[in-house]
Design a protein around this motif. Structure first.
Motif, PDB file in Angstrom:
ATOM      1  N   PRO A 212      36.709  26.238  43.902  1.00  0.00           N
ATOM      2  CA  PRO A 212      37.931  26.789  44.504  1.00  0.00           C
ATOM      3  C   PRO A 212      38.548  27.881  43.634  1.00  0.00           C
ATOM      4  N   LEU A 213      39.100  28.880  44.292  1.00  0.00           N
ATOM      5  CA  LEU A 213      39.740  30.006  43.615  1.00  0.00           C
ATOM      6  C   LEU A 213      41.228  30.037  43.965  1.00  0.00           C
ATOM      7  N   SER A 214      42.018  30.475  43.000  1.00  0.00           N
ATOM      8  CA  SER A 214      43.462  30.587  43.236  1.00  0.00           C
ATOM      9  C   SER A 214      44.036  31.673  42.340  1.00  0.00           C
ATOM     10  N   ASP A 215      45.289  32.018  42.617  1.00  0.00           N
ATOM     11  CA  ASP A 215      46.027  32.989  41.787  1.00  0.00           C
ATOM     12  C   ASP A 215      45.231  34.288  41.643  1.00  0.00           C
ATOM     13  N   THR A 216      44.758  34.785  42.778  1.00  0.00           N
ATOM     14  CA  THR A 216      43.959  36.013  42.772  1.00  0.00           C
ATOM     15  C   THR A 216      44.862  37.228  42.904  1.00  0.00           C
ATOM     16  N   ARG A 217      44.617  38.219  42.085  1.00  0.00           N
ATOM     17  CA  ARG A 217      45.420  39.446  42.170  1.00  0.00           C
ATOM     18  C   ARG A 217      44.607  40.627  41.644  1.00  0.00           C
ATOM     19  N   PRO A 218      44.914  41.820  42.125  1.00  0.00           N
ATOM     20  CA  PRO A 218      44.234  43.015  41.593  1.00  0.00           C
ATOM     21  C   PRO A 218      44.730  43.327  40.192  1.00  0.00           C
ATOM     22  N   VAL A 219      43.890  44.005  39.443  1.00  0.00           N
ATOM     23  CA  VAL A 219      44.248  44.455  38.097  1.00  0.00           C
ATOM     24  C   VAL A 219      44.242  45.976  38.107  1.00  0.00           C
ATOM     25  N   ASP A 220      45.344  46.570  37.707  1.00  0.00           N
ATOM     26  CA  ASP A 220      45.455  48.033  37.681  1.00  0.00           C
ATOM     27  C   ASP A 220      44.781  48.557  36.421  1.00  0.00           C
ATOM     28  N   ILE A 221      43.663  49.233  36.612  1.00  0.00           N
ATOM     29  CA  ILE A 221      42.962  49.787  35.448  1.00  0.00           C
ATOM     30  C   ILE A 221      42.983  51.314  35.445  1.00  0.00           C
ATOM     31  N   LYS A 222      43.842  51.913  36.290  1.00  0.00           N
ATOM     32  CA  LYS A 222      44.175  53.344  36.196  1.00  0.00           C
ATOM     33  C   LYS A 222      42.929  54.236  36.159  1.00  0.00           C
ATOM     34  N   LEU A 223      42.175  54.197  37.234  1.00  0.00           N
ATOM     35  CA  LEU A 223      40.938  54.977  37.277  1.00  0.00           C
ATOM     36  C   LEU A 223      41.147  56.358  37.867  1.00  0.00           C
ATOM     37  N   ASN A 224      40.208  57.244  37.557  1.00  0.00           N
ATOM     38  CA  ASN A 224      40.078  58.512  38.251  1.00  0.00           C
ATOM     39  C   ASN A 224      39.116  58.252  39.413  1.00  0.00           C
ATOM     40  N   PHE A 225      39.647  58.050  40.591  1.00  0.00           N
ATOM     41  CA  PHE A 225      38.865  57.454  41.663  1.00  0.00           C
ATOM     42  C   PHE A 225      37.851  58.393  42.293  1.00  0.00           C
ATOM     43  N   GLY A 226      37.913  59.657  41.991  1.00  0.00           N
ATOM     44  CA  GLY A 226      36.941  60.562  42.574  1.00  0.00           C
ATOM     45  C   GLY A 226      35.672  60.688  41.768  1.00  0.00           C
ATOM     46  N   ASP A 235      35.840  56.383  52.393  1.00  0.00           N
ATOM     47  CA  ASP A 235      36.761  55.280  52.166  1.00  0.00           C
ATOM     48  C   ASP A 235      36.533  54.670  50.791  1.00  0.00           C
ATOM     49  N   PHE A 236      35.259  54.582  50.403  1.00  0.00           N
ATOM     50  CA  PHE A 236      34.930  53.975  49.118  1.00  0.00           C
ATOM     51  C   PHE A 236      35.441  54.827  47.967  1.00  0.00           C
ATOM     52  N   LYS A 237      35.375  56.143  48.124  1.00  0.00           N
ATOM     53  CA  LYS A 237      35.831  57.031  47.065  1.00  0.00           C
ATOM     54  C   LYS A 237      37.324  56.885  46.800  1.00  0.00           C
ATOM     55  N   THR A 238      38.101  56.623  47.856  1.00  0.00           N
ATOM     56  CA  THR A 238      39.550  56.623  47.702  1.00  0.00           C
ATOM     57  C   THR A 238      40.129  55.229  47.475  1.00  0.00           C
ATOM     58  N   ASP A 239      39.284  54.184  47.507  1.00  0.00           N
ATOM     59  CA  ASP A 239      39.807  52.834  47.283  1.00  0.00           C
ATOM     60  C   ASP A 239      40.202  52.688  45.826  1.00  0.00           C
ATOM     61  N   SER A 240      41.469  52.252  45.617  1.00  0.00           N
ATOM     62  CA  SER A 240      42.010  52.293  44.264  1.00  0.00           C
ATOM     63  C   SER A 240      41.757  51.036  43.451  1.00  0.00           C
ATOM     64  N   THR A 241      41.305  49.946  44.055  1.00  0.00           N
ATOM     65  CA  THR A 241      41.175  48.696  43.317  1.00  0.00           C
ATOM     66  C   THR A 241      39.749  48.519  42.830  1.00  0.00           C
ATOM     67  N   ARG A 242      39.597  48.476  41.510  1.00  0.00           N
ATOM     68  CA  ARG A 242      38.268  48.299  40.918  1.00  0.00           C
ATOM     69  C   ARG A 242      38.241  47.121  39.947  1.00  0.00           C
ATOM     70  N   ALA A 243      39.265  46.285  39.968  1.00  0.00           N
ATOM     71  CA  ALA A 243      39.285  45.105  39.097  1.00  0.00           C
ATOM     72  C   ALA A 243      40.178  44.047  39.718  1.00  0.00           C
ATOM     73  N   LEU A 244      39.817  42.790  39.473  1.00  0.00           N
ATOM     74  CA  LEU A 244      40.630  41.678  39.952  1.00  0.00           C
ATOM     75  C   LEU A 244      40.626  40.557  38.921  1.00  0.00           C
ATOM     76  N   ARG A 245      41.597  39.658  39.078  1.00  0.00           N
ATOM     77  CA  ARG A 245      41.709  38.474  38.238  1.00  0.00           C
ATOM     78  C   ARG A 245      41.937  37.271  39.148  1.00  0.00           C
ATOM     79  N   THR A 246      41.234  36.182  38.912  1.00  0.00           N
ATOM     80  CA  THR A 246      41.404  34.970  39.685  1.00  0.00           C
ATOM     81  C   THR A 246      41.184  33.767  38.783  1.00  0.00           C
ATOM     82  N   THR A 247      41.498  32.577  39.303  1.00  0.00           N
ATOM     83  CA  THR A 247      41.314  31.345  38.547  1.00  0.00           C
ATOM     84  C   THR A 247      40.339  30.452  39.290  1.00  0.00           C
ATOM     85  N   ALA A 248      39.288  30.029  38.601  1.00  0.00           N
ATOM     86  CA  ALA A 248      38.317  29.091  39.168  1.00  0.00           C
ATOM     87  C   ALA A 248      38.636  27.694  38.663  1.00  0.00           C
ATOM     88  N   ALA A 249      38.697  26.739  39.602  1.00  0.00           N
ATOM     89  CA  ALA A 249      38.993  25.356  39.242  1.00  0.00           C
ATOM     90  C   ALA A 249      37.697  24.637  38.886  1.00  0.00           C
TER      91      ALA A 249
END
Length: 375
Positions: A212-226, A235-249
């Motif tokens: 099970p996963l919980s407490d999932t959120r994106p992580v802002d890593i300030k990329l140059n997305f192009g 769409d893939f070029k402009t997607d700003s989220t390239r990192a996430l954090r979650t908790t595995a039980a």
């Protein structure tokens, strides 16, 4: 012995001819032979030539100098400045391959019969072994409480269905994917659903889990997305989220899991080793990990660089490489057809790496990497 009479000019004072007699040994055809003095002189010349040749310690001084420079280059790689074309980071990325110069210099030293060059080669040999000798053996141990894996599936992957099938067969408990395009996302979700009842996707990164996963959120890593190489989807070029954090039980308690795909790195004539986007995202990810409250942390992802690169100091000062601790060989992961660097990483804190390995190639240009960890 023959005598040759040559008549010269008439002596005007004495009124009779003068004669000059030359004595020499003549051989067949009347050719003149040396009586021994020439042989003696030739022997002297040979002795002089032999005596003037440099000894084994004086031969190959250029090779000896190159060997010393190679050793110093590897030993002091952290001192190579990044001000010009990120030369320091480039050298650290390719650092293991500098060892290939050692057998080349050794062959030259043996050919020149240079004792000084052979001795000078001891420096780069010792430095290289100190840096990478630990990777030559198999440090893995059987067992492990959890198997984790990471794969940059590739934005240009033409067979996401086959890739999902291969990854599901790996048996990993936690599976991180990077470069998940909007078009391929439903295919990965469908292909992995049976093996992984839990999953989360943020932007172009995702985690599939048997836990099970919980407490999932994106992580802002300030990329140059192009700057994402090989991307065909707008769409893939402009997607700003390239990192996430979650908790595995887990049975042993919560495990913080980070999935990241850092910015690209490129080599070109104008900028040299261009890593600006990657380096900024690495610093931001390092700050996020520093703020993590959970003692047990796993980072899975494509960092677009090796852990030897100083750019990842904010990350590697907090986490250690599972492959360095429990891998077999160098574990290169990119490019898949002929891997030369390990840019796909599994880094941990608060858990013990037991083994680390690369999985078979898929339709991506990266190899999947996996590790077994225990508490």
């Amino acid at each position: 012995m023959t005598s040759t009479l040559r008549t010269g000019n008439t002596d005007s004072e004495r009124g009779r001819p003068t004669a000059q007699v030359d004595t020499a040994e003549t051989g067949q055809g009347g050719l003149r032979r040396d009586t021994g003095a020439g042989t003696w002189r030739a022997g002297i010349r040979r002795v002089i030539r032999v005596g003037s040749r440099p000894g084994p310690w004086k031969r190959g001084l250029v090779l000896a100098a190159l060997a010393l420079l190679l050793g110093l280059f590897m030993l002091l790689h952290a001192k190579i400045p990044n001000r010009i074309g990120n030369l320091g980071s480039l050298a650290e990325t390719l650092l293991p391959w500098l060892g290939l110069f050692i057998p080349v210099l050794l062959a030259g030293a043996l050919w020149r019969r240079s004792a000084s060059a052979v001795v000078a080669l001891l420096l780069p040999v010792m430095v290289w072994l100190n840096l990478f000798g630990g990777l030559l053996g198999d440090k893995s141990h059987p067992g492990g409480d959890l198997t984790v894996a990471s794969h940059n599936v590739g934005a240009g992957n033409l067979d996401p269905v086959g890739t999902a099938r291969d990854l599901a067969a790996s048996g990993a408990d936690l599976l991180a994917l990077e470069e998940v395009t909007p078009q391929a996302k439903p295919l990965y979700e469908e292909g992995l659903a049976k093996a992984y009842p839990y999953h989360t996707v943020r932007g172009t990164v995702g985690l599939w889990s048997k836990l099970p996963l919980s407490d999932t959120r994106p992580v802002d890593i300030k990329l140059n997305f192009g700057q994402l190489a090989g991307t065909k989807s707008a769409d893939f070029k402009t997607d700003s989220t390239r990192a996430l954090r979650t908790t595995a039980a887990t049975d042993q308690g919560p495990l913080a899991v980070y999935v990241a795909h850092l910015g690209s790195a490129r080599v070109n004539a104008r900028a040299g080793f261009w890593t600006d986007s990657r380096d900024r995202s690495a610093q931001a990810l390092g700050k996020a990990i520093a703020a993590e409250q959970n003692e047990r942390v796993v980072l899975l992802g494509d960092l677009n660089g090796t852990t030897d690169d100083r750019a990842f100091a904010d990350i590697t000062s907090q986490l250690r490489s599972a492959h360095d601790a429990a891998g077999d060989g160098f574990g290169f992961s990119w490019p898949a057809k002929f891997p030369v660097v390990r840019i796909d990483q599994i880094l941990v804190r608060g858990v013990e790496p037991e083994s680390s390995w690369s999985l078979p190639a898929t339709g991506s240009d990266h190899l999947p990497v996996a590790a077994g960890i225990s508490w």
